[in-house]
Scaffold this motif. Structure first.
Motif, mmCIF file in Angstrom:
data_model
loop_
_atom_site.group_PDB
_atom_site.id
_atom_site.type_symbol
_atom_site.label_atom_id
_atom_site.label_comp_id
_atom_site.label_asym_id
_atom_site.label_seq_id
_atom_site.Cartn_x
_atom_site.Cartn_y
_atom_site.Cartn_z
ATOM 1 N N LEU A 232 0.869 -1.169 0.000
ATOM 2 C CA LEU A 232 0.000 0.000 0.000
ATOM 3 C C LEU A 232 0.906 1.219 0.000
ATOM 4 O O LEU A 232 1.762 1.367 0.873
ATOM 5 N N ARG A 233 0.674 2.103 -0.951
ATOM 6 C CA ARG A 233 1.614 3.190 -1.171
ATOM 7 C C ARG A 233 1.182 4.480 -0.488
ATOM 8 O O ARG A 233 -0.015 4.811 -0.439
ATOM 9 N N CYS A 234 2.184 5.203 0.014
ATOM 10 C CA CYS A 234 1.950 6.476 0.688
ATOM 11 C C CYS A 234 3.099 7.413 0.353
ATOM 12 O O CYS A 234 4.265 7.070 0.542
ATOM 13 N N ASN A 235 2.751 8.594 -0.122
ATOM 14 C CA ASN A 235 3.739 9.643 -0.341
ATOM 15 C C ASN A 235 3.312 10.893 0.402
ATOM 16 O O ASN A 235 2.116 11.143 0.588
ATOM 17 N N TYR A 236 4.271 11.668 0.834
ATOM 18 C CA TYR A 236 3.960 12.885 1.558
ATOM 19 C C TYR A 236 4.783 14.034 1.001
ATOM 20 O O TYR A 236 5.777 13.824 0.312
#
Lengths: 116, 115
Positions: free
Chosen positions: A21-25
């Protein structure tokens, strides 16, 4: 302004398959990073966190995540999922707010659906 | 373990009526938050508190007010409820490292329906 992007709103996967599951900030300053899980009709609970140190962090239920500062990412992984992992997953980031308060910002969530 | 109790857990009300949701913690955590959860929006911060009588607005504060007269209680008030405020509301406290990293412990949520 701080923002968190979860790139997939829904991830279907078969039982015992791996999942990411991908997360970028978006932030140019130091951050604290979290993944939370929400089972149906329940509140959120902490899955894992990155505060400092090793970029690979391990959490509950066999999940792990890797902090990548250059790519400003914090993707969540599990090598083999179970039906019971079906839930909503939220990525969250904390930066220091004005006045010294610490305000977590959440992504919109990724629904993990595990099929038998 | 931190304990949070939200009340009421479910409420149905009519447009224009006032509504107060209560969040009660059993420990002396300094930071408390109110979020609302809506499909496709994740969790959005309404208000937060960093101490007794110290509160500030979040990103979706219009139509909401809060009060914190005691460390353990954080109240969220909808002065005149509207249908757009139909949502699930979560209270959270910041735990660990004096609350200064934003690691949250959540209540079970309060489901509000405004007709």
């Amino acid at each position: 302004a701080q923002s968190v992007t979860q790139l997939d709103s829904q991830v279907p996967v078969f039982e015992e398959a791996p999942v990411e599951l991908r997360c970028n900030y978006s932030s140019s300053v130091s951050v604290y990073l979290f993944w939370y899980v929400q089972y149906p009709n329940q509140g959120l609970q902490l899955l894992l966190k990155y505060l400092s140190g090793s970029t690979l962090v391990k959490g509950i239920n066999g999940f792990e995540a890797e902090f990548n500062k250059s790519q400003t990412s914090f993707h969540l992984r599990k090598p083999s999922v179970h039906i019971s992992d079906t839930a909503e997953y939220f990525c969250a980031v904390t930066i220091t707010h004005s006045g010294g308060s610490y305000i977590p910002t959440f992504g919109r969530g990724t629904s993990l659906i595990v099929h038998p | 373990d931190a304990g949070i109790t939200q009340s009421p857990r479910h409420k149905v009300t009519e447009t224009g009526t006032p509504v107060t949701l209560r969040c009660h913690q059993t420990e002396n955590h300094r930071y408390m938050y109110w979020y609302r959860q809506d499909p496709g929006h994740g969790l959005r911060l309404i208000h937060y508190s960093y101490g007794v009588k110290d509160t500030d607005k979040g990103e979706v504060s219009d139509g909401y007010s809060v009060s914190r007269s005691k460390t353990e209680d954080f109240l969220l008030t909808l002065e005149s409820a509207t249908s757009s405020q139909t949502s699930v509301y979560f209270c959270a406290i910041s735990v660990g490292l004096a609350g200064k990293v934003g690691e949250l412990f959540f209540g079970e949520g309060s489901r509000l329906t405004v007709l």
